[in-house]
Design an enzyme around this catalytic site. Structure first.
Site, mmCIF file in Angstrom:
data_model
loop_
_atom_site.group_PDB
_atom_site.id
_atom_site.type_symbol
_atom_site.label_atom_id
_atom_site.label_comp_id
_atom_site.label_asym_id
_atom_site.label_seq_id
_atom_site.Cartn_x
_atom_site.Cartn_y
_atom_site.Cartn_z
ATOM 1 N N ALA A 168 -7.173 -16.603 76.381
ATOM 2 C CA ALA A 168 -7.079 -17.977 76.501
ATOM 3 C C ALA A 168 -5.842 -18.521 77.392
ATOM 4 O O ALA A 168 -5.205 -17.492 77.820
ATOM 5 C CB ALA A 168 -7.121 -18.820 75.018
ATOM 6 N N SER A 169 -5.650 -19.645 77.488
ATOM 7 C CA SER A 169 -4.637 -20.141 78.276
ATOM 8 C C SER A 169 -3.194 -19.737 77.871
ATOM 9 O O SER A 169 -2.336 -19.548 78.617
ATOM 10 C CB SER A 169 -4.654 -21.720 78.362
ATOM 11 N N LEU A 170 -2.934 -19.566 76.631
ATOM 12 C CA LEU A 170 -1.663 -19.363 75.959
ATOM 13 C C LEU A 170 -1.591 -17.833 75.481
ATOM 14 O O LEU A 170 -0.420 -17.476 75.295
ATOM 15 C CB LEU A 170 -1.244 -20.304 74.965
ATOM 16 N N ALA A 171 -2.428 -17.374 75.117
ATOM 17 C CA ALA A 171 -2.637 -16.226 74.472
ATOM 18 C C ALA A 171 -4.006 -15.160 74.519
ATOM 19 O O ALA A 171 -4.968 -15.962 75.031
ATOM 20 C CB ALA A 171 -2.291 -16.372 73.066
ATOM 21 N N GLN A 172 -3.796 -14.200 74.153
ATOM 22 C CA GLN A 172 -5.132 -13.444 74.071
ATOM 23 C C GLN A 172 -5.202 -12.765 72.428
ATOM 24 O O GLN A 172 -4.123 -12.497 71.889
ATOM 25 C CB GLN A 172 -5.083 -12.457 75.062
ATOM 26 N N VAL A 173 -6.394 -12.240 72.229
ATOM 27 C CA VAL A 173 -6.612 -11.696 70.996
ATOM 28 C C VAL A 173 -7.116 -10.136 71.077
ATOM 29 O O VAL A 173 -7.774 -9.760 71.805
ATOM 30 C CB VAL A 173 -7.691 -12.480 70.416
ATOM 31 N N LYS A 187 -3.349 -12.351 67.708
ATOM 32 C CA LYS A 187 -3.192 -13.345 68.674
ATOM 33 C C LYS A 187 -1.817 -13.107 69.203
ATOM 34 O O LYS A 187 -0.766 -13.414 68.691
ATOM 35 C CB LYS A 187 -3.385 -14.845 68.326
ATOM 36 N N ASP A 324 -9.186 -29.488 69.664
ATOM 37 C CA ASP A 324 -9.428 -28.621 70.691
ATOM 38 C C ASP A 324 -10.702 -27.927 70.170
ATOM 39 O O ASP A 324 -10.732 -26.697 70.268
ATOM 40 C CB ASP A 324 -8.429 -27.654 70.942
#
Length: 537
Positions: A168-173, A187, A324
């Site tokens: 995503a915009s701020l992080a990844q999983v 995350k 969101d």
């Protein structure tokens, strides 16, 4: 003349970018505790701002040059405008991907503003921003782990997949397995967010303010103010974890009738920090994946009803709202208890992900917002005006406010027909709404600048939910509005009951609630009769 003016605009943006970013760079690097990070920051900021300025100037120039001399309303102008919209949307998309971070979030927001901005922008952003975000390398992930937990992922977990399942915009999983065998989702915040978040915020603010000065009708300063407030909270994953816990507590305490149907992943607190969040791994279908939902034995209309009720309860009763709710943040699975509907379809459970962006509505705002939606559902023109004014729309723009909330023109908002708020999603519907959006763009900008920021976030939430409903039902549904009408009415009555002390006052409120329930029942009966008639014709 227009061309010369536009090139002056481009020059002004470039000069301002250079002045803003280079003046204090040397001092910043010299006095920083981490000169390497400061150098990275001071080189990234001017580059981002120059990209911003060049893209903005290019888009403005393209519109002015391509549409120059083409008469309003002509087929040729419409065709060329469509092409410019597409080119500009792709330029904006490329800018968002190249800069990353906050820019991705802005692109995601644009992708939810259906009917308010040209469809070319909405579709371009929606198809890319939710599932094609930039990915951090495994080395960068290890860097975050070492800073936060002192070890690399392979030491912290028994298993850790270096390839993320989502970004995503701020992080990844990433998927991992703890030493006691539990499957978890981890995350991990993108490393560049720490380095450039403040700088990105400053460059976006500078660009939006500059564009507003050059083109006063372009006023999205409210969005910058919202980013300034919400971004630090979204970058702290411990706040996100606490939000998820509070969300479920609210359902258990305030909405126990649907508490079993709403879920959030359990947090592993010992493996979580402000930049790392370890949660129970959730398996389910994305809320807009109708085919998979049907394969799970769940009817999409049941999911649509559950989504509507979940967020209506949050907005009107809890006053603590997940802001969101785009499709990538909502999963669906069969209710773990195995309960089924009368005709054998499995009952759905809604799983809420990404709890970083929440807004709290104070009592007065929540009461006015619930009262407004109740008035909208029941076509109460006086109530719509009264509560729109209380929320800040003013007596001159309350009609527009009602239109933005419902995506219906005023004559439809106050139409007593049972399906007056339903959007059928047809081409004529889209064309009509696009026409209104284009015609009233300056007034829309003025309205957005007036409304409290918390209401602006409610508008964004409505946009997200509308997109989800459209995916599930190919348009909005009368049942959705009946649910909103019921929950908002219950919230208004509950709020009034807490303020009324005398027995006679309470009796009046009970009677008022009885009348609204009767009206809702009448709407429900009319809805079913309408469905029967449509089925027979």
């Amino acid at each position: 003349m227009a061309t010369r003016s536009l090139w002056r605009t481009r020059a002004k943006l470039a000069v301002a970018a250079t002045a803003l970013c280079t003046g204090g760079a040397a001092a910043t690097i010299a006095t920083s505790d981490d000169p390497a990070a400061a150098l990275k920051l001071c080189t990234a900021v001017p580059l981002r701002l120059l990209r911003d300025s060049a893209t903005a100037a290019s888009i403005v120039f393209d519109y002015q040059y391509s549409l120059w001399g083409l008469p309003e309303g002509s087929n040729e102008r419409a065709k060329i405008k469509h092409e410019v919209h597409l080119r500009s949307a792709r330029k904006l998309q490329e800018l968002c991907f190249r800069n990353g971070g906050i820019y991705i979030k802005l692109g995601q927001h644009i992708g939810q503003l259906e009917y308010l901005i040209p469809q070319e922008y909405v579709l371009t952003m929606r198809e890319s921003m939710l599932n094609k975000c930039p990915v951090s390398s495994y080395d960068q992930v290890c860097e975050v782990f070492k800073k936060e937990l002192g070890e690399t992922p392979d030491k912290v977990f028994d298993e850790f997949d270096p390839k993320p399942i989502a970004s995503a915009s701020l992080a990844q999983v990433h998927i991992a397995r703890t030493h006691d065998g539990q499957k978890v989702a981890v995350k991990v915040q993108h490393t560049h967010m720490t380095d450039t978040a403040a700088a990105d915020q400053a460059t976006v603010e500078f660009l939006v303010n500059t564009l507003h000065r050059l083109f006063p009708s372009f006023d999205y300063r409210w969005l910058v103010a919202e980013i300034r407030e919400s971004l630090p909270k979204e970058l702290d994953f411990l706040i996100e974890a606490k939000n998820s816990v509070k969300c479920l507590e609210n359902f258990r305490k305030l909405s126990p009738h649907i508490a079993d149907y709403v879920y959030a992943p359990e947090v592993h607190w010992s493996l979580s920090t402000s930049k790392l969040l370890t949660m129970e791994f959730m398996d389910g279908a994305y809320v807009n994946d109708v085919i998979t939902i049907q394969k799970l034995g769940i009817h999409p209309s049941d999911v649509a009803r559950l989504v509507s009720q979940t967020f209506a309860e949050m907005m009107f009763k809890h006053g603590f709202v997940h802001c969101d709710p785009h499709a990538a943040n909502l999963l669906v699975r069969p209710l773990p208890s195995g309960k089924r509907r009368i005709f054998g379809k499995k009952k759905p459970q809604l799983i809420l992900l990404d709890h970083g962006l929440y807004k709290e509505l104070d009592f007065s705002t929540r009461f006015s917002y619930a009262s407004l939606w109740r008035a909208l559902v029941f076509s109460d023109a006086n109530g719509i005006k009264e509560h729109s004014v209380k929320l800040g729309a003013g007596e001159d723009l309350y009609v527009l406010f009602a239109g933005i909330l419902t995506m219906r023109p005023w004559n439809r908002v106050i139409d007593p027909a049972v399906d007056h708020l339903v959007i059928k999603g047809t081409d004529s519907d889209r064309s009509e709404l696009q026409m209104y959006a284009s015609q009233y763009f300056p007034q829309i900008s003025e309205l957005l600048s007036r409304l409290p920021r918390v209401i602006l976030l409610m508008l964004k939430t409505n946009d997200c939910l509308r997109a989800v409903n459209n995916s599930l039902l190919q348009g909005s549904s009368l049942e959705t509005f009946l649910i909103i009408g019921r929950v908002s009415s219950e919230a208004v009555v509950e709020a009034k009951m807490t303020q009324m002390k005398s027995l006679f006052s309470r009796i009046d409120i009970w009677f008022e609630e009885f009348l609204f329930e009767a009206r809702l029942l009448a709407l429900q009966i009319a809805f079913w009769l309408l469905r029967v008639r449509n089925a027979l014709t």
